[in-house]
Scaffold this motif. Structure first.
Motif, PDB file in Angstrom:
ATOM      1  N   ARG A  21       2.155  -7.045   4.348  1.00 28.33           N
ATOM      2  CA  ARG A  21       1.609  -8.408   4.363  1.00 28.33           C
ATOM      3  C   ARG A  21       2.394  -9.333   3.431  1.00 28.33           C
ATOM      4  O   ARG A  21       1.889 -10.330   2.934  1.00 28.33           O
ATOM      5  CB  ARG A  21       0.133  -8.392   3.979  1.00 28.33           C
ATOM      6  CG  ARG A  21      -0.693  -7.509   4.914  1.00 28.33           C
ATOM      7  CD  ARG A  21      -2.151  -7.658   4.678  1.00 28.33           C
ATOM      8  NE  ARG A  21      -2.621  -9.023   4.953  1.00 28.33           N
ATOM      9  CZ  ARG A  21      -2.801  -9.535   6.160  1.00 28.33           C
ATOM     10  NH1 ARG A  21      -2.521  -8.806   7.226  1.00 28.33           N
ATOM     11  NH2 ARG A  21      -3.241 -10.767   6.318  1.00 28.33           N
ATOM     12  N   GLY A  22       3.624  -8.972   3.143  1.00 25.02           N
ATOM     13  CA  GLY A  22       4.465  -9.823   2.302  1.00 25.02           C
ATOM     14  C   GLY A  22       4.069  -9.716   0.841  1.00 25.02           C
ATOM     15  O   GLY A  22       3.611  -8.663   0.392  1.00 25.02           O
ATOM     16  N   ALA A  44       2.484  -3.705  -7.989  1.00 27.39           N
ATOM     17  CA  ALA A  44       3.292  -3.577  -9.211  1.00 27.39           C
ATOM     18  C   ALA A  44       2.465  -2.951 -10.320  1.00 27.39           C
ATOM     19  O   ALA A  44       2.926  -2.052 -11.048  1.00 27.39           O
ATOM     20  CB  ALA A  44       3.807  -4.953  -9.637  1.00 27.39           C
ATOM     21  N   HIS A  45       1.218  -3.393 -10.412  1.00 26.49           N
ATOM     22  CA  HIS A  45       0.322  -2.829 -11.431  1.00 26.49           C
ATOM     23  C   HIS A  45       0.124  -1.326 -11.172  1.00 26.49           C
ATOM     24  O   HIS A  45       0.195  -0.503 -12.097  1.00 26.49           O
ATOM     25  CB  HIS A  45      -1.022  -3.579 -11.376  1.00 26.49           C
ATOM     26  CG  HIS A  45      -2.105  -2.916 -12.162  1.00 26.49           C
ATOM     27  ND1 HIS A  45      -2.135  -2.963 -13.549  1.00 26.49           N
ATOM     28  CD2 HIS A  45      -3.169  -2.165 -11.776  1.00 26.49           C
ATOM     29  CE1 HIS A  45      -3.185  -2.271 -13.960  1.00 26.49           C
ATOM     30  NE2 HIS A  45      -3.824  -1.777 -12.915  1.00 26.49           N
ATOM     31  N   THR A  53       7.425  -5.276   0.050  1.00 28.78           N
ATOM     32  CA  THR A  53       6.858  -6.632  -0.032  1.00 28.78           C
ATOM     33  C   THR A  53       7.984  -7.649  -0.198  1.00 28.78           C
ATOM     34  O   THR A  53       7.838  -8.805   0.181  1.00 28.78           O
ATOM     35  CB  THR A  53       5.886  -6.778  -1.221  1.00 28.78           C
ATOM     36  OG1 THR A  53       6.630  -6.684  -2.444  1.00 28.78           O
ATOM     37  CG2 THR A  53       4.778  -5.747  -1.198  1.00 28.78           C
ATOM     38  N   GLY A  54       9.083  -7.225  -0.809  1.00 31.35           N
ATOM     39  CA  GLY A  54      10.226  -8.122  -1.017  1.00 31.35           C
ATOM     40  C   GLY A  54       9.905  -9.248  -1.988  1.00 31.35           C
ATOM     41  O   GLY A  54      10.619 -10.250  -2.041  1.00 31.35           O
ATOM     42  N   HIS A  55       8.851  -9.092  -2.755  1.00 32.66           N
ATOM     43  CA  HIS A  55       8.367 -10.203  -3.598  1.00 32.66           C
ATOM     44  C   HIS A  55       8.841 -10.030  -5.048  1.00 32.66           C
ATOM     45  O   HIS A  55       8.810  -8.918  -5.583  1.00 32.66           O
ATOM     46  CB  HIS A  55       6.834 -10.228  -3.549  1.00 32.66           C
ATOM     47  CG  HIS A  55       6.266 -11.523  -4.023  1.00 32.66           C
ATOM     48  ND1 HIS A  55       5.976 -11.747  -5.348  1.00 32.66           N
ATOM     49  CD2 HIS A  55       5.941 -12.658  -3.360  1.00 32.66           C
ATOM     50  CE1 HIS A  55       5.494 -12.975  -5.470  1.00 32.66           C
ATOM     51  NE2 HIS A  55       5.463 -13.550  -4.277  1.00 32.66           N
ATOM     52  N   PRO A  56       9.255 -11.146  -5.688  1.00 36.81           N
ATOM     53  CA  PRO A  56       9.739 -11.030  -7.078  1.00 36.81           C
ATOM     54  C   PRO A  56       8.667 -10.593  -8.075  1.00 36.81           C
ATOM     55  O   PRO A  56       8.999 -10.162  -9.189  1.00 36.81           O
ATOM     56  CB  PRO A  56      10.237 -12.445  -7.409  1.00 36.81           C
ATOM     57  CG  PRO A  56       9.746 -13.335  -6.329  1.00 36.81           C
ATOM     58  CD  PRO A  56       9.423 -12.506  -5.151  1.00 36.81           C
ATOM     59  N   THR A 112      14.226  -6.009  -2.371  1.00 36.69           N
ATOM     60  CA  THR A 112      13.802  -7.288  -2.984  1.00 36.69           C
ATOM     61  C   THR A 112      15.001  -8.131  -3.409  1.00 36.69           C
ATOM     62  O   THR A 112      14.820  -9.219  -3.965  1.00 36.69           O
ATOM     63  CB  THR A 112      12.899  -7.034  -4.208  1.00 36.69           C
ATOM     64  OG1 THR A 112      13.545  -6.095  -5.059  1.00 36.69           O
ATOM     65  CG2 THR A 112      11.546  -6.491  -3.822  1.00 36.69           C
ATOM     66  N   ARG A 113      16.222  -7.598  -3.185  1.00 39.72           N
ATOM     67  CA  ARG A 113      17.460  -8.310  -3.575  1.00 39.72           C
ATOM     68  C   ARG A 113      17.405  -8.717  -5.053  1.00 39.72           C
ATOM     69  O   ARG A 113      17.635  -9.875  -5.402  1.00 39.72           O
ATOM     70  CB  ARG A 113      17.691  -9.567  -2.717  1.00 39.72           C
ATOM     71  CG  ARG A 113      17.587  -9.335  -1.219  1.00 39.72           C
ATOM     72  CD  ARG A 113      18.808  -8.563  -0.710  1.00 39.72           C
ATOM     73  NE  ARG A 113      18.940  -8.637   0.739  1.00 39.72           N
ATOM     74  CZ  ARG A 113      18.384  -7.772   1.595  1.00 39.72           C
ATOM     75  NH1 ARG A 113      17.639  -6.776   1.146  1.00 39.72           N
ATOM     76  NH2 ARG A 113      18.579  -7.888   2.895  1.00 39.72           N
TER      77      ARG A 113
END
Lengths: 341, 478
Positions: free
Chosen positions: A215-216, A224-225, A247-250, A278-279
């Motif tokens: 879900r992004g 992360a937690h 998720t690819g999210h920072p 996540t690049r």
């Protein structure tokens, strides 16, 4: 001596019995060949009705043709979508296919019940019957019902479904991920809530995490937690890192950077994979240090991630390809070559 | 039945000795038969509780979304004539995420050149693992047009060595080991992966059924028409393969005591295979050895696991149809089984290894180690002793029961199971032909087969390691 003779007689009897059974089956095969001809004729007759008949004019079929119509409905439904499929199902209902499927839900054969649940779930108004199949004695049938229900907005609560499936004890399928993905479409909060249920099995939590990761970035902070908090679960932690990466999210950056320093090689590899997804350019130096990791998968994921994060990563790989350390040199130069290919 | 082992006079002593010999032969045969019938029941239960999914489309709908990526490893040695068609057939498999790795094991013919020219491959580089040992890799070949194909060119080292090279090159959690000259059904991967989807944390290996392609028609690397061969030896092997796969392996799989997954078609979890060092060198039974090593690893680490066998995924293979080639193959199989048994003999009846030590190794001991010795002994001695008047007729009848009659009933019962659960023979006539063969094979072929197995025993004792030559004729095309 009697026992020896008995042995001979038993062997003869068994032999005759087996031959008689096979003869019967051969006879059945010959007869079923005729039945097959009849079924083929039925299929030819039913096909235009299912594809083009007017539901208002269709009469319920007799027992003999109903199973053929049910099989044909499923086969065509697998190939159609949207209004075409709805029209097909309306015709099948008019022919009495749903009535047959409801009867088959009570079959002694699990495979028949499973097929019936799968087929019924395509029809509007079958929700209650499919929900009832969640209490089936066979885990495969229950999972099929759950997967079917999860595709609709009025699916039961995720926790209820999970409890019915007896996940962990009877159900561990990878299809639980599909189930969670579908459930998360309508109620992602309830799926996320499963992660906090103490008594639930590890398998359903992994499935829920995988679903949430699709879900992004919405659940990246939560993942992360969990990634940081699961250090004492060596099998689970790499999976959380992989989900976090997806998720690819920072928001996952800090946890991923920590993961690269883990003592567990599987976590280091998963964190490196997450960097690539996540690049995360800031991780380039840490990835560079992993190029001489003792474990192949860590070296591979690190070099792959360097390639994926772009110019900075490629630059690190180029430097490493000139390293004096043959392990580092090999990892970097081969990945650069793969990148060029 | 009473036995009097007192020796009142030489004649009685001779009779008692003859009866003792016959008793050993009959009891060993009976144990085998009982074990086979138990396996048949287990196989029936396995197929009954989870019958095959008939349609590929249904399989795809159910499993494709979560099907894990698979690397298909196809070792090839001097396969110039068939390699292109085999590779095309592999690339056309119906599976959502897979890679085909063809390993050219130092072929002396044009295998590599054919692959390179036919698929437009170029030499590339690949970052590979070195976890398991193998002969040096000379190069990698791939093409951007065929991202699913990788050809590995290496120095010759044998099939196990080639598979080890393939394992090092895989980047997926699962790999499927096949013979490059076999033909996989297009949905075979989707079927064999099922245990890995159902029990992802437990399943470490799964085998699938091998069927004999002799007599079938092949079109573009696919079986287009299933037919029975006309050659008697090939027909007998169809019955043998049915017994071996449908009864023995499905049954042993259900018992979780499977000791072999055929080298022609098996799906493995890479991590555990690497943990055991991959395929072993210097044995002709490397497929059996790998499964035994996996059992040992998991049992010794006290980790829960599953090694399954799925009846419906099918890999077609060409079987030998001449006595000389078949004899060499059977002797080699026997040697392989003995090598594995001796190498892992500490597992036999060892409670530490659970049912694999008791059932799995008990099966190897009874069928592979003692079976041929005792049966040949029986063929020679029991009729002779009866003719000499040292054995009464019931002894001879009991011997005939365990060697012929039970064997016939078991083969027929396997055909019954196949007909009830799988129905893979399209015509009733074919089933009838196989039933006749199931009877005939017990008179002549079975005895010959035991002689080949004795030959394998002899080779094992003499530590002969060669593979012999498997002369293939190639599949008949339409």
């Amino acid at each position: 001596m009697t026992t020896l003779r008995d042995l001979w007689e038993v062997s003869l009897a068994l032999c005759l019995l087996a031959m008689a059974a096979l003869l019967l089956l051969l006879l059945a095969r010959v007869l079923s060949a005729r039945l097959f001809d009849r079924t083929s004729a039925s299929r030819r007759r039913l096909l235009p009705l299912l594809l083009d008949g007017d539901p208002a004019e269709l009469e319920p079929l007799g027992k003999r043709e109903l199973q053929t119509a049910a099989d044909l409905t499923v086969e065509i439904a697998e190939m159609t979508r949207g209004s075409e499929r709805e029209a097909l199902l309306a015709r099948a209902t008019a022919l009495g296919v749903t009535d047959l499927l409801i009867v088959q839900l009570r079959s002694r054969k699990a495979q028949s019940r499973l097929n019936a649940v799968e087929a019924l779930s395509m029809f509007e108004g079958s929700h209650d019957h499919v929900t009832g199949a969640l209490d089936d004695r066979n885990p495969d049938v229950r999972l099929t019902a759950a997967l079917a229900l999860a595709q609709h907005a009025n699916a039961p609560a995720p926790l209820d479904i999970v409890n019915k499936l007896n996940v962990g004890a009877e159900e561990n399928s990878l299809l639980l991920v599909s189930l969670m993905v579908d459930l998360a479409e309508t109620d992602s909060e309830a799926v996320a809530g499963l992660l906090f249920e103490k008594d639930l099995s590890y398998r359903i939590k992994v499935a829920a995490m995988d679903a949430l990761s699709q879900r992004g970035g919405e659940y990246a902070p939560l993942l992360a937690h969990m990634a940081r908090d699961s250090g004492n679960e060596p099998d689970l932690q790499p999976r959380i890192f992989r989900a976090l990466g997806r998720t690819g999210h920072p928001a996952g950056a800090e946890a991923i950077m920590e993961g690269l320093l883990s003592d567990n090689w599987a976590v280091r590899a998963a964190a490196a994979e997450a960097v690539g997804n996540t690049r995360l350019v800031a991780a380039a130096d840490r990835l560079s240090a992993l190029l001489n990791d003792p474990h192949y998968w860590v070296r591979y994921r690190a070099s792959e991630a360097l390639l994926r994060i772009g110019a900075r990563g490629v630059s690190v790989l180029r430097d490493a390809s000139r390293s004096e350390d043959p392990v580092v040199r090999s990892a970097a130069s081969k990945m650069l070559a793969e990148g060029r290919a | 039945m009473t036995f009097d082992f007192a020796i009142p006079d030489p004649a009685a002593w001779m009779v008692a000795s003859a009866e003792a010999i016959a008793l050993v032969v009959i009891v060993a045969g009976l144990l085998q038969i009982v074990f086979y019938f138990v396996l048949l029941l287990y196989a029936g239960a396995a197929l009954g509780t989870r019958p095959p999914v008939p349609r590929s489309a249904t399989l795809w709908r159910r499993y494709s979304e979560q099907a894990p990526a698979i690397s298909v490893l196809a070792p090839a040695f001097n396969e110039e004539l068939t390699i292109v068609e085999s590779t095309r057939s592999l690339l056309a498999l119906q599976y959502p995420d897979f890679e085909v790795i063809v390993i050219n094991d130092g072929s002396k013919d044009g295998t590599l050149a054919r692959l390179v020219s036919e698929f437009g491959l170029e030499q590339v580089d690949r970052f590979v693992d070195r976890s398991v040992e193998h002969a040096p890799i000379r190069g990698f070949y791939a093409s951007p047009r065929l991202p699913r194909l990788l050809v590995v060119d290496k120095e010759n080292g044998g099939k196990a060595d080639a598979l080890n090279a393939g394992i090092n090159c895989t980047r997926t959690a699962l790999f499927c080991a096949i013979d490059a000259d076999s033909i996989l059904e297009s949905d075979a991967l989707l079927r064999v992966v099922r245990p890995f989807i159902d029990e992802p944390d437990l399943t470490i290996a799964a085998g699938g059924t091998i069927r004999i392609a002799n007599g079938c028609k092949v079109d573009s690397g696919r079986i287009s028409d299933i037919k029975l061969p006309r050659n008697f030896l090939a027909l007998v092997q169809i019955v043998e393969y049915l017994r071996a796969f449908l009864m023995a392996r499905v049954g042993l799989g259900k018992m979780q005591a499977l000791t072999v997954i055929s080298g022609a078609f098996g799906l493995f979890r890479r991590r555990q295979v690497v943990e055991v060092g991959g395929y072993s060198h210097g044995t002709v039974g490397e497929d059996m050895e790998l499964v035994l090593k996996l059992h040992r690893l998991m049992r010794e680490a006290k980790r829960d696991y599953r090694i399954n066998f799925i009846a419906e995924p099918v890999c077609w293979t060409e079987c030998p149809d001449t006595l000389s080639v078949l004899g060499r193959q059977r002797a080699r199989w026997q040697r392989g089984a003995l090598e594995c048994f001796v190498k892992h003999k500490d597992m036999l009846f060892n409670p530490r290894y659970g049912r694999i030590g008791i059932v799995g190794f008990g099966h190897i001991l009874l069928v592979d180690v003692l079976g041929p010795l005792l049966e040949v002994l029986g063929y020679i001695l029991v009729p002779l002793l009866w003719a000499l008047g040292l054995l009464a007729l019931p002894w001879l009848l009991a011997f005939l029961a365990v060697t012929f009659m039970f064997g016939v009933s078991l083969s027929i019962a396997t055909l019954v199971l196949e007909e009830i659960q799988l129905r893979r023979f399209p015509k009733a006539r074919e089933l009838a032909v196989l039933a006749v063969i199931a009877v005939l094979e017990n008179f002549g072929y079975r005895q010959l087969s035991n002689l080949w197995r004795l030959q394998g025993w002899w080779q094992f004792i003499r530590k002969q390691q060669s593979w012999g030559t498997m002369t293939r004729k190639g599949f008949s095309a339409t």
